[in-house]
Design an enzyme around this catalytic site. Structure first.
Site, PDB file in Angstrom:
ATOM      1  N   PHE A 147      34.594 -15.340  15.904  1.00 44.23           N
ATOM      2  CA  PHE A 147      33.823 -14.996  14.699  1.00 44.23           C
ATOM      3  C   PHE A 147      32.626 -14.184  15.149  1.00 44.23           C
ATOM      4  O   PHE A 147      31.728 -14.690  15.820  1.00 44.23           O
ATOM      5  CB  PHE A 147      33.357 -16.225  13.912  1.00 44.23           C
ATOM      6  CG  PHE A 147      32.712 -15.798  12.620  1.00 44.23           C
ATOM      7  CD1 PHE A 147      33.469 -15.591  11.474  1.00 44.23           C
ATOM      8  CD2 PHE A 147      31.352 -15.523  12.561  1.00 44.23           C
ATOM      9  CE1 PHE A 147      32.887 -15.127  10.297  1.00 44.23           C
ATOM     10  CE2 PHE A 147      30.759 -15.067  11.386  1.00 44.23           C
ATOM     11  CZ  PHE A 147      31.532 -14.868  10.255  1.00 44.23           C
ATOM     12  N   ASP A 232      28.472 -12.723  22.948  1.00 43.91           N
ATOM     13  CA  ASP A 232      27.890 -12.900  21.615  1.00 43.91           C
ATOM     14  C   ASP A 232      27.247 -14.287  21.575  1.00 43.91           C
ATOM     15  O   ASP A 232      27.928 -15.294  21.408  1.00 43.91           O
ATOM     16  CB  ASP A 232      28.977 -12.754  20.541  1.00 43.91           C
ATOM     17  CG  ASP A 232      28.396 -12.922  19.129  1.00 43.91           C
ATOM     18  OD1 ASP A 232      27.254 -13.416  19.000  1.00 43.91           O
ATOM     19  OD2 ASP A 232      29.092 -12.576  18.156  1.00 43.91           O
ATOM     20  N   LYS A 261      20.294 -14.795  14.392  1.00 45.84           N
ATOM     21  CA  LYS A 261      20.004 -16.106  13.806  1.00 45.84           C
ATOM     22  C   LYS A 261      18.610 -16.632  14.183  1.00 45.84           C
ATOM     23  O   LYS A 261      17.622 -16.251  13.575  1.00 45.84           O
ATOM     24  CB  LYS A 261      21.097 -17.099  14.188  1.00 45.84           C
ATOM     25  CG  LYS A 261      22.460 -16.736  13.579  1.00 45.84           C
ATOM     26  CD  LYS A 261      23.417 -17.885  13.679  1.00 45.84           C
ATOM     27  CE  LYS A 261      24.850 -17.494  13.357  1.00 45.84           C
ATOM     28  NZ  LYS A 261      25.128 -17.413  11.936  1.00 45.84           N
TER      29      LYS A 261
END
Ligand SMILES: Cc1ncc(COP(=O)(O)O)c(C=O)c1O
Length: 408
Positions: A147, A232, A261
């Site tokens: 993801f 990531d 984030k």
């Protein structure tokens, strides 16, 4: 926290959203009006322990005082310049973020998906300019179950039909191999490979932690193959796993690290590609950009986030509280929990499907004052703010136990 009394009830507010909001989410039926630390409060004044923490965007809790203060100070001075001009906050942010991650250069963006997109562009440019891959032939190897975000290019290499179905035609140039399988990765890499892009822990897939040695093997084989290793760390990074970066568990330094984030402290969207100079150095003026990337408000908050991480306190807390979480989950195995995977203060918990879907379990936990989110099937993800206390983690797991035992 003072209780908020809204003019409309939770039910009214949920009903009001229905006709006007796109239905791309299916939120739990809780309407949050206020929050502090690890706790949120709904419009009726009910309190909940936030065990999702904005998918790890709230690693430092809601409204951490140092971050709120940095934002307030900056709001009163300067918020946006665009990169057409310099601003007096960006240099310090970039310097300190590069130092924190042990890399050299920073490309500031806003959302996680933008950081991923930016890294793909940089890797391709590097492949043509430095590696000598023929024009438009560069490939990037990714892992099944990944993801990395929601843009058309990123969903092009998703293996989740819900995320990608109906959104073609897809961007070419990606090869998908099984996660946690170095041999498959090695077989997929060739002279056209610009990069291998993986999550050091697959968050959305259910907190899938690879075998010890996998990340080191990825580093070694990308080095041998002369291609880049892009980690990531948008969800796994910035303290969550007990280290600043999850790759540190194997003492690995990738060529590019993607952050997002928590970099925005739960206040503003802030993301970044952090990389070696030889890699990010391929970009020239005009080839890439963002109106909001590197804005002074984002840089001020991002610098305050880096400052919190420089103390090492949050990484330490994640490691220590992670042990509490792990011990609590172990005691639930066989009592409604089929199995779990954890790294630091982050766990994917597989619940016995006979007891309900992840969604149903999440709704029952919500009614008991615990907010969690299911991932796939009967898996729920636990990722509270790193400011939570050991007692709060134990209390939450006690409630999970009661819910799974059907006692509430
Ligand atoms: C590993 C990873 N990469 C990228 C993203 C995309 O981030 P954003 O939603 O900010 O675009 C996410 C979001 O969950 C993520 O977990």
């Amino acid at each position: 926290m003072t209780t908020v009394v809204s003019a409309r009830t939770s039910a009214e507010l949920i009903g009001a959203e229905e006709p006007v909001l796109a239905h791309n989410y299916h939120p739990l039926p809780v309407v949050v009006a206020r929050a502090e630390g690890a706790w949120v409060e709904d419009v009726e004044g009910r309190r909940y322990l936030d065990m999702l923490a904005g998918y790890s965007a709230l690693n430092f809790g809601h409204r951490h005082p140092a971050l709120i203060e940095a934002a307030h100070r900056q709001l009163d001075r300067l918020t946006l310049t665009s990169r057409a001009f310099h601003n007096d906050r960006l240099a310090e942010f970039a310097e300190r973020l590069a130092a924190l991650t042990g890399l050299d250069m920073v490309l500031p963006m806003n959302t996680g998906a933008e950081a991923v997109e930016s890294a793909i562009k940089v890797a391709r440019k590097w492949a043509y300019d430095v590696k000598g891959v023929p024009a438009d032939r560069a490939t990037i190897v990714v892992a099944a179950g990944n993801f990395h975000g929601r843009t058309t290019t990123i969903v092009s290499f998703s293996t989740d039909e819900v995320a990608r179905g109906g959104f073609g035609p897809f961007t070419p140039g990606f090869r998908v191999v099984p996660y946690n399988d170095p041999a498959a990765l090695e077989a997929a890499v060739d002279d056209t490979t610009a990069a291998v892009l993986i999550e050091p822990v697959q968050g959305e897939a259910g907190v899938i932690v690879p075998d010890d040695g996998y990340l080191a093997e990825v580093r070694e084989l990308t080095r041998r193959a002369g291609c880049l290793f892009i980690a990531d760390e948008i969800q796994s990074g910035l303290g969550r796993t007990g280290r600043t970066l999850a790759v540190e568990h194997e003492s690995v330094v990738p060529d590019m690290v993607l952050l997002g984030k928590a970099l925005g402290g739960g206040i503003v969207p802030v993301s970044a590609v952090v990389a070696r100079r030889e890699v990010l150095g391929v970009l020239r003026p005009g080839e890439h950009g963002s109106t909001f990337g590197g804005n002074p408000l984002a840089a001020a908050v991002g610098t305050a986030v880096v400052e919190l991480l420089e103390t090492g306190e949050f990484q330490r807390r994640a490691a220590e509280l992670g042990e509490v979480l792990r011990a609590g989950l172990e005691s639930l195995v066989g009592k409604g929990v089929v199995g779990f995977r954890a790294r630091g203060l982050w766990a994917g918990v597989d619940v016995d499907p006979a007891l309900g879907t992840g969604r149903e379990i999440s709704e029952r936990l919500m009614r008991e004052g615990i907010l969690v989110k299911d991932t796939h099937g009967s898996t729920i993800r636990l990722a509270p703010p790193l400011t939570v206390t050991a007692e709060e983690v134990q209390g939450a797991l006690h409630t999970v136990g009661k819910v799974l035992a059907g006692q509430v």
